[in-house]
Motif scaffolding. Structure first.
Motif, PDB file in Angstrom:
ATOM      1  N   VAL A 145       0.845  -1.195   0.000  1.00  0.00           N
ATOM      2  CA  VAL A 145       0.000   0.000   0.000  1.00  0.00           C
ATOM      3  C   VAL A 145       0.884   1.250   0.000  1.00  0.00           C
ATOM      4  O   VAL A 145       1.536   1.538   1.001  1.00  0.00           O
ATOM      5  N   PRO A 146       0.913   1.990  -1.105  1.00  0.00           N
ATOM      6  CA  PRO A 146       1.715   3.216  -1.143  1.00  0.00           C
ATOM      7  C   PRO A 146       1.122   4.299  -0.242  1.00  0.00           C
ATOM      8  O   PRO A 146      -0.048   4.258   0.106  1.00  0.00           O
ATOM      9  N   GLY A 147       1.958   5.250   0.133  1.00  0.00           N
ATOM     10  CA  GLY A 147       1.454   6.419   0.835  1.00  0.00           C
ATOM     11  C   GLY A 147       2.000   6.628   2.232  1.00  0.00           C
ATOM     12  O   GLY A 147       1.897   7.722   2.761  1.00  0.00           O
ATOM     13  N   ILE A 196       3.033  -1.963  -7.212  1.00  0.00           N
ATOM     14  CA  ILE A 196       3.250  -1.430  -8.559  1.00  0.00           C
ATOM     15  C   ILE A 196       1.921  -1.108  -9.221  1.00  0.00           C
ATOM     16  O   ILE A 196       1.763  -0.046  -9.830  1.00  0.00           O
ATOM     17  N   GLU A 197       0.954  -2.000  -9.095  1.00  0.00           N
ATOM     18  CA  GLU A 197      -0.376  -1.747  -9.676  1.00  0.00           C
ATOM     19  C   GLU A 197      -1.006  -0.492  -9.073  1.00  0.00           C
ATOM     20  O   GLU A 197      -1.553   0.353  -9.788  1.00  0.00           O
ATOM     21  N   ALA A 198      -0.934  -0.354  -7.751  1.00  0.00           N
ATOM     22  CA  ALA A 198      -1.504   0.815  -7.084  1.00  0.00           C
ATOM     23  C   ALA A 198      -0.779   2.093  -7.496  1.00  0.00           C
ATOM     24  O   ALA A 198      -1.407   3.146  -7.694  1.00  0.00           O
ATOM     25  N   ASP A 201       9.175   5.792  -7.223  1.00  0.00           N
ATOM     26  CA  ASP A 201       8.703   4.630  -6.475  1.00  0.00           C
ATOM     27  C   ASP A 201       8.475   3.445  -7.413  1.00  0.00           C
ATOM     28  O   ASP A 201       8.822   2.301  -7.100  1.00  0.00           O
ATOM     29  N   LEU A 202       7.913   3.717  -8.592  1.00  0.00           N
ATOM     30  CA  LEU A 202       7.706   2.648  -9.583  1.00  0.00           C
ATOM     31  C   LEU A 202       9.030   2.043 -10.039  1.00  0.00           C
ATOM     32  O   LEU A 202       9.162   0.816 -10.117  1.00  0.00           O
TER      33      LEU A 202
END
Length: 190
Positions: free
Chosen positions: A92-94, A122-124, A161-162
């Protein structure tokens, strides 16, 4: 508290059994105070809370010529909580503090699980990047115009980040790091 909880559970998992001072010294040697916002008092609070939540078991032991010490060991529920926290931190990014702690605890997962959770990240991130590009380039100009710089910053952070996430997946698939393939601690010295 979650990053602190994750790190405390992880160090106890790797050590098998550890005293509060050992956990603190280990995390200080990792400089976790700077990248996970851990303060010595929060470690002891996290230990007490983990015992109350039945994630750790505390056992009194005689001290080496001094007062009695408390040794902590992880329970099955603690191991499950550690996995849950690392999974959330990776996928979960953020929350940079949770990500930092999850990176430190990465070897507590199996290689396949780590790759799966990073793939979810990666999808998020791709969804967030698409939304950010739409916000930045939308039909209505961002006002005031200098606020558009925030979109540029956030887009650059998403792209970085990606790149990092994809690189870590590739390194893991190439065999980087000792991982916890069967629920047992990998060969990491604490």
């Amino acid at each position: 508290m979650s990053a602190t909880r994750m790190l405390v559970l992880g160090v106890v998992f790797w050590a098998g059994k550890a005293h509060g001072y050992q956990i603190r010294a280990e995390l200080q040697s990792w400089r976790a105070d700077s990248w996970a916002r851990i303060k010595p008092g929060s470690l002891y609070h996290a230990l007490r809370k983990a015992v109350a939540d039945e994630l750790l078991v505390d056992t009194p032991e005689p001290g080496d010529g001094g007062p009695e010490r408390t040794a902590y060991s992880i329970t099955a529920a603690g191991r499950a909580e550690l996995d849950r926290l690392v999974t959330a931190g990776l996928s979960v990014p953020g929350d940079p503090w949770m990500l930092n702690a999850a990176i430190a605890m990465l070897p507590t997962l199996s290689r396949a699980d780590a790759v799966a959770h990073l793939s979810a990240r990666i999808e998020a991130l791709e969804v967030a990047r698409s939304e950010m590009e739409g916000w930045r380039g939308g039909a209505d100009p961002i006002k005031p115009e200098h606020v558009a710089e925030q979109a540029e910053l956030w887009l650059a952070q998403l792209n970085a980040d990606l790149v990092w996430s994809r690189g870590l997946v590739a390194r893991l698939l190439d065999g980087a790091y000792s991982m916890s393939e069967h629920g047992e601690p990998p060969s990491i010295q604490v």
